[in-house]
Design a protein around this motif. Structure first.
Motif, PDB file in Angstrom:
ATOM      1  N   HIS A 116      -9.376   7.037 -12.449  1.00 12.55           N
ATOM      2  CA  HIS A 116      -9.098   6.674 -11.052  1.00 12.55           C
ATOM      3  C   HIS A 116      -8.544   5.252 -11.017  1.00 12.55           C
ATOM      4  O   HIS A 116      -9.282   4.269 -11.020  1.00 12.55           O
ATOM      5  N   LEU A 117      -7.211   5.170 -10.965  1.00 13.55           N
ATOM      6  CA  LEU A 117      -6.510   3.888 -10.996  1.00 13.55           C
ATOM      7  C   LEU A 117      -5.939   3.517  -9.635  1.00 13.55           C
ATOM      8  O   LEU A 117      -5.486   2.378  -9.453  1.00 13.55           O
ATOM      9  N   ALA A 118      -5.929   4.433  -8.696  1.00 20.37           N
ATOM     10  CA  ALA A 118      -5.259   4.216  -7.409  1.00 20.37           C
ATOM     11  C   ALA A 118      -6.079   3.303  -6.512  1.00 20.37           C
ATOM     12  O   ALA A 118      -7.309   3.405  -6.456  1.00 20.37           O
ATOM     13  N   SER A 119      -5.384   2.433  -5.779  1.00 23.61           N
ATOM     14  CA  SER A 119      -6.036   1.642  -4.732  1.00 23.61           C
ATOM     15  C   SER A 119      -4.983   0.884  -3.940  1.00 23.61           C
ATOM     16  O   SER A 119      -3.871   0.656  -4.417  1.00 23.61           O
ATOM     17  N   LEU A 120      -5.342   0.520  -2.713  1.00 18.43           N
ATOM     18  CA  LEU A 120      -4.556  -0.441  -1.953  1.00 18.43           C
ATOM     19  C   LEU A 120      -5.042  -1.826  -2.329  1.00 18.43           C
ATOM     20  O   LEU A 120      -6.246  -2.082  -2.355  1.00 18.43           O
ATOM     21  N   LYS A 155     -10.216   4.423   3.463  1.00 15.44           N
ATOM     22  CA  LYS A 155      -9.947   5.837   3.200  1.00 15.44           C
ATOM     23  C   LYS A 155      -9.353   6.040   1.806  1.00 15.44           C
ATOM     24  O   LYS A 155      -9.713   6.973   1.093  1.00 15.44           O
ATOM     25  N   VAL A 156      -8.439   5.154   1.430  1.00 17.77           N
ATOM     26  CA  VAL A 156      -7.778   5.273   0.126  1.00 17.77           C
ATOM     27  C   VAL A 156      -8.695   4.807  -0.990  1.00 17.77           C
ATOM     28  O   VAL A 156      -8.843   5.486  -2.023  1.00 17.77           O
ATOM     29  N   ASN A 157      -9.312   3.659  -0.801  1.00 18.15           N
ATOM     30  CA  ASN A 157     -10.037   3.002  -1.895  1.00 18.15           C
ATOM     31  C   ASN A 157     -11.429   3.564  -2.141  1.00 18.15           C
ATOM     32  O   ASN A 157     -11.909   3.556  -3.274  1.00 18.15           O
ATOM     33  N   VAL A 158     -12.093   4.023  -1.094  1.00 19.81           N
ATOM     34  CA  VAL A 158     -13.486   4.457  -1.230  1.00 19.81           C
ATOM     35  C   VAL A 158     -13.660   5.943  -0.927  1.00 19.81           C
ATOM     36  O   VAL A 158     -14.210   6.697  -1.730  1.00 19.81           O
ATOM     37  N   GLU A 159     -13.193   6.368   0.232  1.00 16.57           N
ATOM     38  CA  GLU A 159     -13.460   7.732   0.672  1.00 16.57           C
ATOM     39  C   GLU A 159     -12.836   8.766  -0.263  1.00 16.57           C
ATOM     40  O   GLU A 159     -13.432   9.812  -0.546  1.00 16.57           O
ATOM     41  N   GLY A 178       9.613  -4.501 -13.181  1.00 16.03           N
ATOM     42  CA  GLY A 178      10.273  -4.161 -11.926  1.00 16.03           C
ATOM     43  C   GLY A 178      10.388  -5.326 -10.977  1.00 16.03           C
ATOM     44  O   GLY A 178      10.254  -6.497 -11.351  1.00 16.03           O
ATOM     45  N   ALA A 179      10.604  -5.006  -9.705  1.00 13.00           N
ATOM     46  CA  ALA A 179      10.798  -6.029  -8.683  1.00 13.00           C
ATOM     47  C   ALA A 179       9.470  -6.648  -8.268  1.00 13.00           C
ATOM     48  O   ALA A 179       8.414  -6.018  -8.391  1.00 13.00           O
ATOM     49  N   PRO A 180       9.505  -7.889  -7.775  1.00  4.93           N
ATOM     50  CA  PRO A 180       8.268  -8.525  -7.304  1.00  4.93           C
ATOM     51  C   PRO A 180       7.640  -7.748  -6.153  1.00  4.93           C
ATOM     52  O   PRO A 180       8.328  -7.053  -5.399  1.00  4.93           O
ATOM     53  N   THR A 181       6.317  -7.862  -6.027  1.00  8.53           N
ATOM     54  CA  THR A 181       5.591  -7.257  -4.906  1.00  8.53           C
ATOM     55  C   THR A 181       4.747  -8.337  -4.240  1.00  8.53           C
ATOM     56  O   THR A 181       4.534  -9.412  -4.816  1.00  8.53           O
ATOM     57  N   PRO A 182       4.225  -8.073  -3.037  1.00  8.18           N
ATOM     58  CA  PRO A 182       3.399  -9.082  -2.362  1.00  8.18           C
ATOM     59  C   PRO A 182       2.001  -9.252  -2.974  1.00  8.18           C
ATOM     60  O   PRO A 182       1.266 -10.145  -2.554  1.00  8.18           O
ATOM     61  N   ALA A 183       1.614  -8.399  -3.920  1.00 13.39           N
ATOM     62  CA  ALA A 183       0.265  -8.477  -4.488  1.00 13.39           C
ATOM     63  C   ALA A 183      -0.004  -9.862  -5.052  1.00 13.39           C
ATOM     64  O   ALA A 183       0.870 -10.466  -5.689  1.00 13.39           O
ATOM     65  N   VAL A 184      -1.213 -10.356  -4.844  1.00 10.21           N
ATOM     66  CA  VAL A 184      -1.571 -11.685  -5.339  1.00 10.21           C
ATOM     67  C   VAL A 184      -1.449 -11.745  -6.857  1.00 10.21           C
ATOM     68  O   VAL A 184      -0.926 -12.716  -7.417  1.00 10.21           O
ATOM     69  N   SER A 185      -1.922 -10.712  -7.538  1.00  5.01           N
ATOM     70  CA  SER A 185      -1.837 -10.703  -8.999  1.00  5.01           C
ATOM     71  C   SER A 185      -0.387 -10.753  -9.471  1.00  5.01           C
ATOM     72  O   SER A 185      -0.100 -11.261 -10.572  1.00  5.01           O
ATOM     73  N   ASP A 186       0.537 -10.261  -8.651  1.00 10.57           N
ATOM     74  CA  ASP A 186       1.947 -10.286  -9.044  1.00 10.57           C
ATOM     75  C   ASP A 186       2.526 -11.691  -9.002  1.00 10.57           C
ATOM     76  O   ASP A 186       3.552 -11.958  -9.631  1.00 10.57           O
ATOM     77  N   GLN A 187       1.868 -12.583  -8.257  1.00  8.38           N
ATOM     78  CA  GLN A 187       2.293 -13.982  -8.300  1.00  8.38           C
ATOM     79  C   GLN A 187       2.095 -14.565  -9.696  1.00  8.38           C
ATOM     80  O   GLN A 187       2.865 -15.426 -10.140  1.00  8.38           O
ATOM     81  N   VAL A 188       1.075 -14.078 -10.389  1.00  8.05           N
ATOM     82  CA  VAL A 188       0.845 -14.499 -11.771  1.00  8.05           C
ATOM     83  C   VAL A 188       1.816 -13.788 -12.707  1.00  8.05           C
ATOM     84  O   VAL A 188       2.420 -14.395 -13.593  1.00  8.05           O
TER      85      VAL A 188
END
Length: 315
Positions: free
Chosen positions: A79-83, A97-101, A180-190
């Motif tokens: 289970h790798l999916a999450s927002l 709903k996505v992350n827990v349910e 790939g292209a940059p994303t807004p994710a905080v980890s992607d800043q690294v």
């Protein structure tokens, strides 16, 4: 024979995991006969394999889609999916709903006590932290995303206690480097500190140069997930959750390493208070007293981490 379900299969970790599963062809001592790839984006289909690979595109917030995944009768769930952080902060109800349910439904409907391998996160920690964060550090999440990861760890431990699943949680540090292209994710800043200069692209880094970050390669994560799958249940810690040990380096050291490997893009430090606050709330040194004994470890060094990215960046 084993059936494997991978959620978040279109992500860079999901793609690397699929590549490795096909390469080895077995898991837990059993041949893999089927892999189900699920993601809101179209998962990539391997060019050629004797394993039956099926693609399921859908949203984990859709209860009927999640139920249809449970009907696959999987023996193992990765289970790798999450927002991620910024999305979860913006819409916590949808993120729940996505992350827990979705995970709860998959475990509720699971048959034959499957193994559930969950990618948890360093983000379960926040606030005032010790210099070194180990497996037993009490999680106090400072983000909705981290809170959801912590909830899932408890659910997996409880469903395992009840005999419904055989769950294992691996808390990941910052995983580098997503291509790939940059994303807004905080980890992607690294991630951008390595990825963009190596592509000859200038980058504004939203963190100060001296920021210490715990990092690991995608290759090390996949190796650890597969190893954790095979660990006998009696050797797991009581919480069934452990940290994946990380390399701890400064943002400046990352930039210097990218330059050593031919990175020509210029780096400009423009710390953003919001991004800096999130990263400052994460552990700086991420260790585990259980991992080494179970065969899980970090990259050998920063060079190995960058070479892992260079080898697979076009996959």
């Amino acid at each position: 024979m084993s059936c494997i379900l991978v959620t978040g299969a279109a992500g860079f970790l999901g793609r690397r995991l699929l590549k490795e599963l096909i390469a080895v062809g077995h898991i837990g001592g059993k041949p893999i006969h089927r892999i189900v790839l699920a993601d809101v984006h179209p998962p990539a289909c391997p060019v050629s394999t004797e394993i039956d690979v099926s693609l399921r595109q859908g949203d984990l917030s859709d209860h009927s889609f999640v139920e249809s995944l449970a009907d696959e009768g999987f023996d193992t769930l990765f289970h790798l999916a999450s927002l991620l952080t910024l999305q979860a902060e913006t819409d916590p109800s949808f993120a729940y709903k996505v992350n827990v349910e979705a995970l709860r439904v998959l475990m509720d409907m699971a048959q034959n006590r499957p193994k559930v391998i969950f990618s948890s996160s360093i983000a379960i920690h926040g606030g005032a932290l010790p210099e070194v964060v180990d497996d037993d550090c009490n999680p106090v999440p400072a983000t909705t995303y981290g809170t959801h990861k912590a909830i899932n760890e408890l659910l997996i431990a409880d469903y395992s206690r009840l005999g419904r699943i055989d769950g294992r949680c691996l808390r990941l540090p910052i995983v580098l480097t997503r291509p790939g292209a940059p994303t807004p994710a905080v980890s992607d800043q690294v991630a951008a500190i390595i990825r963009e200069p190596l592509k000859g692209i200038d980058v504004d880094v939203l963190l100060s140069a001296e920021t210490l970050v715990p990092i690991v390669s995608a290759g090390a994560v996949v190796a650890a997930l597969l190893r954790l799958h095979d660990v006998p249940a009696e050797r797991l810690p009581p919480k069934r959750a452990l940290n994946l040990p990380a390399l701890s380096v400064t943002v400046a050291e990352l930039a210097e390493a990218a330059a050593r490997h031919g990175g020509e893009g210029r780096i400009t430090y423009r710390p953003d208070p919001g991004v800096q606050a999130i990263v400052n709330g994460w552990p700086r040194r991420f260790v585990s007293r259980h991992a080494a004994g179970l065969g899980l470890g970090p990259d050998a060094d920063l060079e190995a981490l960058i070479l892992d990215y260079l080898q697979y960046k076009d996959d």
